[in-house]
Design a protein around this motif. Structure first.
Motif, mmCIF file in Angstrom:
data_model
loop_
_atom_site.group_PDB
_atom_site.id
_atom_site.type_symbol
_atom_site.label_atom_id
_atom_site.label_comp_id
_atom_site.label_asym_id
_atom_site.label_seq_id
_atom_site.Cartn_x
_atom_site.Cartn_y
_atom_site.Cartn_z
ATOM 1 N N PRO A 71 2.683 120.644 32.415
ATOM 2 C CA PRO A 71 2.600 119.184 32.311
ATOM 3 C C PRO A 71 3.507 118.663 31.217
ATOM 4 C CG PRO A 71 0.663 120.217 31.349
ATOM 5 C CD PRO A 71 1.434 121.314 32.024
ATOM 6 N N ASP A 72 3.798 117.379 31.317
ATOM 7 C CA ASP A 72 4.690 116.739 30.356
ATOM 8 C C ASP A 72 4.110 116.806 28.951
ATOM 9 O OD1 ASP A 72 6.465 115.231 29.006
ATOM 10 O OD2 ASP A 72 6.321 113.454 30.293
ATOM 11 N N ASP A 73 4.847 117.423 28.042
ATOM 12 C CA ASP A 73 4.355 117.583 26.672
ATOM 13 C C ASP A 73 4.229 116.265 25.940
ATOM 14 O OD1 ASP A 73 4.151 120.269 26.920
ATOM 15 O OD2 ASP A 73 6.158 120.707 26.145
ATOM 16 N N GLU A 94 -5.846 120.865 20.974
ATOM 17 C CA GLU A 94 -4.425 121.165 21.018
ATOM 18 C C GLU A 94 -4.154 121.999 22.258
ATOM 19 O OE1 GLU A 94 -2.920 122.929 17.486
ATOM 20 O OE2 GLU A 94 -3.813 121.441 16.147
ATOM 21 N N ARG A 95 -3.011 121.729 22.877
ATOM 22 C CA ARG A 95 -2.646 122.460 24.079
ATOM 23 C C ARG A 95 -2.564 123.958 23.776
ATOM 24 N NH1 ARG A 95 -0.504 120.069 28.276
ATOM 25 N NH2 ARG A 95 0.260 118.332 27.004
ATOM 26 N N GLY A 96 -3.239 124.771 24.604
ATOM 27 C CA GLY A 96 -3.223 126.219 24.410
ATOM 28 C C GLY A 96 -4.368 126.741 23.572
ATOM 29 N N ASN A 97 -5.154 125.830 22.951
ATOM 30 C CA ASN A 97 -6.328 126.241 22.182
ATOM 31 C C ASN A 97 -7.573 126.168 23.061
ATOM 32 O OD1 ASN A 97 -4.806 126.641 19.936
ATOM 33 N ND2 ASN A 97 -5.548 124.869 18.812
ATOM 34 N N TRP A 98 -8.389 127.203 23.034
ATOM 35 C CA TRP A 98 -9.582 127.282 23.883
ATOM 36 C C TRP A 98 -10.824 127.437 23.012
ATOM 37 C CZ3 TRP A 98 -9.350 128.554 29.502
ATOM 38 C CH2 TRP A 98 -8.063 128.355 30.017
ATOM 39 N N ALA A 99 -11.726 126.456 23.099
ATOM 40 C CA ALA A 99 -13.004 126.550 22.383
ATOM 41 C C ALA A 99 -13.814 127.697 22.982
ATOM 42 C CB ALA A 99 -13.769 125.248 22.502
#
Length: 282
Positions: A71-73, A94-99
């Motif tokens: 997706p568009d950053d 944040e994109r790429g961070n997983w709770a």
């Protein structure tokens, strides 16, 4: 110099004639080459340079499934608490961070649902409006942040560290009030009264994986509990004022005190929208 000048003029004149003749030859050759097979090396087909518009039209569009992967950053991430019943994230998305967190699931029975309705009604009568949990579980880790490429090694390590842990049963029956570290949410929970030692054993196993990945371990003196309901903000004092009334609802439920029973058959790890299952030994 005059001789050179005449030579240039003469060359120019003859070049013009030669050009016309060459043009006729090229046209003839072009027609012939188009009629012959492309493999004829004697008279190769001359290709016209493609314009930018032609190149653009020739490109095939990317499938939607690939476009969705990147997706568009520049699209901003918004945090609208109204979309989550007023809840606020404990950490910025944040994109790429997983709770990620590890827990023991609880599958409620009809009797528990009835008790919860009574508790919410009693709390409301004392001016405290609580929202029931969407699902029920007993946490065995803090909520930490995993990068996407850590998920596979993290869950593999967790599976290895839990390999020796056995199934067990624990129960809960005492109501307690909990508030998160940010003081943005308050919870009514039911604290464990049996099975504490087995839960500590599980926490030690989970903490080994957390330490390996330099993540926060669980609390030193944990109060194991199942959260029943919550509200926005720090309403610890308000709920504490009516906790005895709520405990009476639990103790006087139908034929005797209600005990919430958890069958420790498996642990689960939720990271983002993925859930991993870790069966315990029989």
């Amino acid at each position: 110099m005059p001789n050179d000048s005449r030579m240039l003029v003469g060359y120019s004149s003859s070049s013009s004639e030669d050009s016309e003749a060459a043009s006729d030859v090229e046209k003839s050759c072009s027609r012939k080459c188009q009629e012959e097979d492309d493999g004829n090396d004697d008279c190769p087909v001359r290709k016209k340079p493609k314009t930018e518009e032609q190149v653009t039209k020739a490109r095939l569009p990317l499938p939607d499934c690939l476009l969705a992967m990147f997706p568009d950053d520049e699209v901003p991430q918004t945090e609208d608490s109204s979309l989550h019943s007023g809840r606020i994230r404990s950490f910025k998305h944040e994109r790429g961070n997983w709770a990620t967190y590890v827990y023991l699931p609880y599958h409620p029975e009809e009797e528990f649902r009835e008790l919860l309705d009574e508790l919410l009604s009693a709390a409301r009568a004392h001016g405290v409006v609580l929202t029931p949990q969407d699902e029920f579980h007993l946490s065995l880790s803090q909520t930490v942040v995993l990068r996407h490429h850590w998920i596979q090694p993290f869950t593999q390590s967790l599976r290895s560290d839990l390999a020796h842990c056995k199934r067990f049963v624990c129960s809960a029956g005492k109501l307690r009030v909990y508030c998160n570290a940010e003081r943005t949410r308050t919870f009514l929970g039911m604290e464990v009264c049996t099975g504490h030692a087995q839960l500590l054993d599980l926490v030690q196993a989970v903490d080994r994986t957390m330490t390996e990945f330099h993540l926060d371990t669980f609390y030193k003196d944990p109060s194991f509990h199942v959260s029943l309901a919550w509200c926005v903000g720090d309403l610890t004092v308000q709920i504490e004022e009516c906790i005895q009334v709520l405990q009476c609802v639990v103790d006087d439920h139908e034929e005797g005190p209600f005990l919430l029973r958890l069958d420790g058959m498996e642990l689960r790890c939720r990271t983002g929208n993925k859930t991993f299952h870790f069966p315990l030994k029989p």
